[in-house]
Design an enzyme around this catalytic site. Structure first.
Site, PDB file in Angstrom:
ATOM      1  N   ASP A  18      34.958  68.993 -53.220  1.00 41.69           N
ATOM      2  CA  ASP A  18      34.095  69.598 -54.229  1.00 41.69           C
ATOM      3  C   ASP A  18      33.539  70.932 -53.760  1.00 41.69           C
ATOM      4  O   ASP A  18      33.251  71.111 -52.568  1.00 41.69           O
ATOM      5  CB  ASP A  18      32.918  68.665 -54.539  1.00 41.69           C
ATOM      6  CG  ASP A  18      33.047  67.994 -55.890  1.00 41.69           C
ATOM      7  OD1 ASP A  18      33.704  68.570 -56.774  1.00 41.69           O
ATOM      8  OD2 ASP A  18      32.478  66.908 -56.062  1.00 41.69           O
ATOM      9  N   ARG A  30      41.113  71.773 -58.974  1.00 43.84           N
ATOM     10  CA  ARG A  30      40.212  71.488 -60.094  1.00 43.84           C
ATOM     11  C   ARG A  30      39.480  72.778 -60.450  1.00 43.84           C
ATOM     12  O   ARG A  30      38.736  73.330 -59.636  1.00 43.84           O
ATOM     13  CB  ARG A  30      39.198  70.415 -59.730  1.00 43.84           C
ATOM     14  CG  ARG A  30      38.169  70.143 -60.848  1.00 43.84           C
ATOM     15  CD  ARG A  30      37.000  69.311 -60.354  1.00 43.84           C
ATOM     16  NE  ARG A  30      37.443  67.998 -59.926  1.00 43.84           N
ATOM     17  CZ  ARG A  30      36.825  67.263 -59.006  1.00 43.84           C
ATOM     18  NH1 ARG A  30      35.747  67.742 -58.388  1.00 43.84           N
ATOM     19  NH2 ARG A  30      37.288  66.082 -58.674  1.00 43.84           N
TER      20      ARG A  30
END
Length: 293
Positions: free
Chosen positions: A123, A171
């Site tokens: 992330d 992502r």
């Protein structure tokens, strides 16, 4: 201005104490943060949705906390089906203490995940961790080529990042933080998102389109067709508790839809960032705090 204020609140220890101890907060939190992670994953899987699970926690300050985060992820892996993904924040693994430490801890999670048919995605966090994030990702890919990484479109170097990440699982999201020199106007962030999306869809990697924006979802679907990607060649990613009907609709059309499911007690900063992204969520949250109905 509201977004900036909410992001400031997400870092306030005083606000955290007030909000997290309110007896009216629990039901609101459970809308966006899983309580029983195994049950939530099972239900989403039953509906034909994929999952990526985030064990909440970040910005650890000592080695013991970082080791506890690794242990939590290893336990989590035992609850996930093959094809699932785990989202890992490197500051939870000790990035603020040592890049090497975070890399070693992330590698431990990657090895365990591969043994269960689960992928790992790193992330993105605050702007001052991005250089370390991509350095760790590059190091991990040498032995774990399937490890993914997040690119935030609000950062002005996001297009360059996407170009360098050809062949990787990426992502792409708008971004839920602040940074010097970052795009702040919604239109500028959207344009950056589309520029990045064009590069990812035309490349050789696996794009993960993380947005709830209807217009950006339509653009992603169009680019996938133009670039010859079938349903398995990319995926949509949406947050747990946000637009569940759209998640079901896309999955019903045969698209791969992965739900980002956070869980754990350290939910405050995550939830405040989500509220900052969507004013409608903030209205719901504030109404819930003043009424049980």
């Amino acid at each position: 201005m509201l977004r900036q204020a909410m992001l400031a609140v997400s870092k306030s220890r005083r606000a955290e104490r007030v909000i997290s101890t309110s007896p009216l907060t629990r039901d609101v939190v459970r809308r966006y943060v899983a309580d029983d992670i195994a049950a939530v994953v099972a239900e989403l899987t039953r509906r034909g949705l994929l999952v990526t699970v985030d064990h909440l926690g970040e910005e650890v300050t000592d080695h013991e906390q970082a080791e506890a985060a690794v242990s939590a992820y290893l336990t989590l892996l035992g609850l996930l089906p093959a094809g699932a993904d785990v989202s890992v924040k490197l500051t939870a693994l000790g990035l603020r203490l040592s890049q090497r430490l975070a890399t070693e801890h992330a590698a431990t999670i990657c090895r365990a995940a591969e043994g269960r048919g689960v992928t790992v995605t790193l992330d993105a966090e605050e702007h001052d961790t991005i250089r370390g994030l991509h350095a760790v990702h590059a190091a991990l890919r040498r032995e774990h080529p399937g490890v993914g990484v997040v690119v935030q479109a609000y950062l002005p170097d996001s297009l360059e990042r996407c170009e360098k990440l050809d062949g990787a699982r990426v992502r792409l999201c708008k971004g839920a933080y602040t940074a010097p020199g970052a795009y702040t106007a919604p239109a500028d962030i959207d344009r950056s998102f589309v520029r990045c999306l064009k590069v990812l869809m035309a490349g050789t990697g696996h794009p993960m389109v993380a947005t709830h924006d209807p217009r950006l979802l339509r653009i992603a679907a169009t680019l996938a067709v133009l670039d010859g990607r079938d349903a398995g060649g990319f995926e949509y990613q949406m947050l747990y508790g946000v637009r569940p009907e759209e998640q079901a609709r896309l999955a019903g059309l045969g698209a791969q839809v992965r739900v980002y499911v956070p869980y754990g007690d350290d939910w405050y900063a995550y939830l405040m960032r989500r509220l900052a992204e969507r004013p409608r969520n903030l209205t719901f949250f504030l109404r819930s705090l003043v009424s049980r109905h």
